[in-house]
Design a protein around this motif. Structure first.
Motif, mmCIF file in Angstrom:
data_model
loop_
_atom_site.group_PDB
_atom_site.id
_atom_site.type_symbol
_atom_site.label_atom_id
_atom_site.label_comp_id
_atom_site.label_asym_id
_atom_site.label_seq_id
_atom_site.Cartn_x
_atom_site.Cartn_y
_atom_site.Cartn_z
ATOM 1 N N ALA A 45 0.834 -1.204 0.000
ATOM 2 C CA ALA A 45 0.000 0.000 0.000
ATOM 3 C C ALA A 45 0.866 1.250 0.000
ATOM 4 N N ARG A 47 2.318 5.724 8.979
ATOM 5 C CA ARG A 47 0.885 5.987 9.045
ATOM 6 C C ARG A 47 0.065 4.708 8.827
ATOM 7 N N LEU A 100 -2.272 2.164 11.487
ATOM 8 C CA LEU A 100 -3.648 1.707 11.268
ATOM 9 C C LEU A 100 -3.726 0.203 11.484
ATOM 10 N N ASN A 140 -3.404 -0.634 15.144
ATOM 11 C CA ASN A 140 -4.709 -0.295 15.702
ATOM 12 C C ASN A 140 -5.675 -1.461 15.567
ATOM 13 N N GLY A 141 -5.742 -1.979 14.365
ATOM 14 C CA GLY A 141 -6.687 -3.054 14.084
ATOM 15 C C GLY A 141 -6.299 -4.355 14.765
ATOM 16 N N ARG A 153 -12.705 6.981 10.375
ATOM 17 C CA ARG A 153 -11.941 8.151 10.820
ATOM 18 C C ARG A 153 -11.855 9.217 9.729
ATOM 19 N N ASP A 197 -9.467 11.419 9.137
ATOM 20 C CA ASP A 197 -8.169 11.789 8.572
ATOM 21 C C ASP A 197 -7.645 10.782 7.569
ATOM 22 N N ILE A 198 -8.503 10.374 6.664
ATOM 23 C CA ILE A 198 -8.031 9.441 5.645
ATOM 24 C C ILE A 198 -8.684 9.748 4.298
ATOM 25 N N GLU A 199 -7.881 9.637 3.259
ATOM 26 C CA GLU A 199 -8.367 9.939 1.915
ATOM 27 C C GLU A 199 -8.983 8.688 1.303
ATOM 28 N N GLU A 235 -6.551 6.337 -0.248
ATOM 29 C CA GLU A 235 -5.750 5.581 0.702
ATOM 30 C C GLU A 235 -6.477 4.309 1.117
ATOM 31 N N LEU A 290 -4.990 0.599 0.754
ATOM 32 C CA LEU A 290 -4.913 -0.339 1.872
ATOM 33 C C LEU A 290 -5.649 -1.634 1.537
ATOM 34 N N THR A 317 -10.631 -2.604 8.818
ATOM 35 C CA THR A 317 -11.731 -1.712 9.187
ATOM 36 C C THR A 317 -11.695 -1.403 10.680
ATOM 37 N N ASN A 318 -11.274 -2.380 11.455
ATOM 38 C CA ASN A 318 -11.018 -2.136 12.874
ATOM 39 C C ASN A 318 -10.072 -0.954 13.056
ATOM 40 N N GLY A 319 -8.976 -1.008 12.332
ATOM 41 C CA GLY A 319 -7.963 0.029 12.463
ATOM 42 C C GLY A 319 -8.409 1.360 11.907
ATOM 43 N N LEU A 320 -9.426 1.312 11.073
ATOM 44 C CA LEU A 320 -9.886 2.547 10.425
ATOM 45 C C LEU A 320 -11.007 3.237 11.188
ATOM 46 N N ARG A 321 -11.470 2.589 12.271
ATOM 47 C CA ARG A 321 -12.510 3.226 13.074
ATOM 48 C C ARG A 321 -11.958 4.502 13.704
ATOM 49 N N GLY A 376 -6.844 6.166 20.037
ATOM 50 C CA GLY A 376 -5.415 6.083 19.743
ATOM 51 C C GLY A 376 -5.130 6.328 18.276
ATOM 52 N N SER A 377 -4.121 7.147 18.020
ATOM 53 C CA SER A 377 -3.691 7.291 16.632
ATOM 54 C C SER A 377 -2.181 7.113 16.545
ATOM 55 N N GLU A 378 -1.602 6.684 17.661
ATOM 56 C CA GLU A 378 -0.130 6.461 17.756
ATOM 57 C C GLU A 378 0.649 7.675 17.355
#
Lengths: 193, 193
Positions: free
Chosen positions: A164, A177, A181, A184-185, B146, B148-150, B153, B157, B183-187, B191-193
């Motif tokens: 990606a 970045r 993600l 996170n997941g 979230r 903050d994602i295009e 992107e 992913l 999708t978990n990580g995209l919620r 946390g955004s590290e």
DNA sequence: CGGTAAGCGGGGACTGTCTCCGTTTAGTAC
DNA sequence: GTACTAAACGGAGACAGTCCCCGCTTACCG
């Protein structure tokens, strides 16, 4: 483990030169660099190349096996310096960077984690899987990584992140970045869909 | 948009045959199917193939453009049937399945979302990006994705997920699992590290 | 039906892979 | 040093794929 009979001096010389030239060529032109060209640049005939390395895969692996070993070592360093979850995250970051920056490593790491690949059982595959397993299991014990995931799956997902990231800019700018993600997941959250 | 002068009947015939044969060949042998072989199977000379489709990319895109359009349509169907977050997830699933099952689509979709690709601006890229944008923005408005994602992107992913899934078993068995991690990580979590 | 531009198609130059086998040479024994 | 031999070399050549070029064919229009 050493050869029953040590390699003849000229053979050893050619072997080493080929490895050196191959690493450069693969890094520069990617996994599809011309093999005859590598032979030529190493000053040997193509026969010599194919005798030492019967397949492209074999050469690719031999050319980068030291880098892979370095990643294995790095995993243990990180495990000492950081808490398990962070060590895993940082290590995966370094793996992804290597994957993208050294053209040629991508193919190698890819087939190292591919199911049913002949490379899966050789040096590179073993090193990578071993390192991953140590980090993953530690993070699971710590409780920052969900239990229902295999080490090798983490490696495959990291490979996906590299892909990606490569699509995004060709360099590795978005690795951090995208990797965050992923981690996170991978947290042992409530939802598992 | 139609040709100033419509194609000559024989040209049209050859064009269509090439497209049909190419779709089969790419699906069967992957993106590197022999072009001369495709020409032969379509009963034309290689000159004819290269005149209609100057590059491999061009042929690949033409061969699968209808499939891509179908994905675009499917996005809108799903948007009507399901809440935005689920519509997006399901659509991405279908995209990943296509990516893996139809060998040849992977290369096409990959270069469609690659930064700086010449394909990024053509029909396939436009369709995919349009569909993604609609689904992503809806999910963001809903609050399950979230901010903050295009859109692109997300597509990249998903491509990464396809890659990981391909490594896992060659079929698409693990797509659902890996996609749910994504999708978990995209919620829009804390946390955004 | 004839003229002509659009279209055809395969020969051939080029690049890359990989093997085969006659030639060379490192290592050894004396 | 010399002679021997197995190991290693290397490049010619068969094969496969890409892509262009240009003399030949044919669909279409008046």
């Amino acid at each position: 483990m050493a050869q029953v009979r040590p390699m003849r001096a000229d053979a050893r010389r050619n072997y080493d030169r080929l490895l050196k030239v191959a690493a450069e060529a693969f890094a520069e032109h990617g996994e599809n660099a011309s093999l005859d060209d590598i032979a030529k640049r190493a000053g040997v005939g193509s026969g010599t190349l194919y005798r030492h390395f019967p397949t492209r895969q074999a050469l690719l692996e031999a050319a980068y096996v030291d880098r892979i070993e370095a990643l294995g070592t790095r995993a243990d360093e990180l495990a000492k310096e950081l808490p398990p979850g962070e060590a895993l995250a940082e290590w995966l970051y370094e793996v992804c960077v290597g994957t993208i920056q050294v053209r040629g490593m991508k193919a190698l790491l890819g087939s190292a984690v591919a199911d049913g690949s002949n490379l899966a059982l050789t040096a590179c595959g073993t090193h990578m899987k071993g390192a991953t397993q140590r980090l993953v299991e530690a993070a699971q014990r710590e409780g920052t990584l969900r239990q229902d995931i295999e080490p090798i799956e983490v490696l495959r997902l990291a490979h996906g992140v590299s892909t990606a990231s490569e699509l995004a800019d060709g360099q590795g700018k978005s690795i951090r970045r995208y990797l965050s993600l992923l981690t996170n997941g991978l947290r042992p959250a409530a939802g598992s869909e």
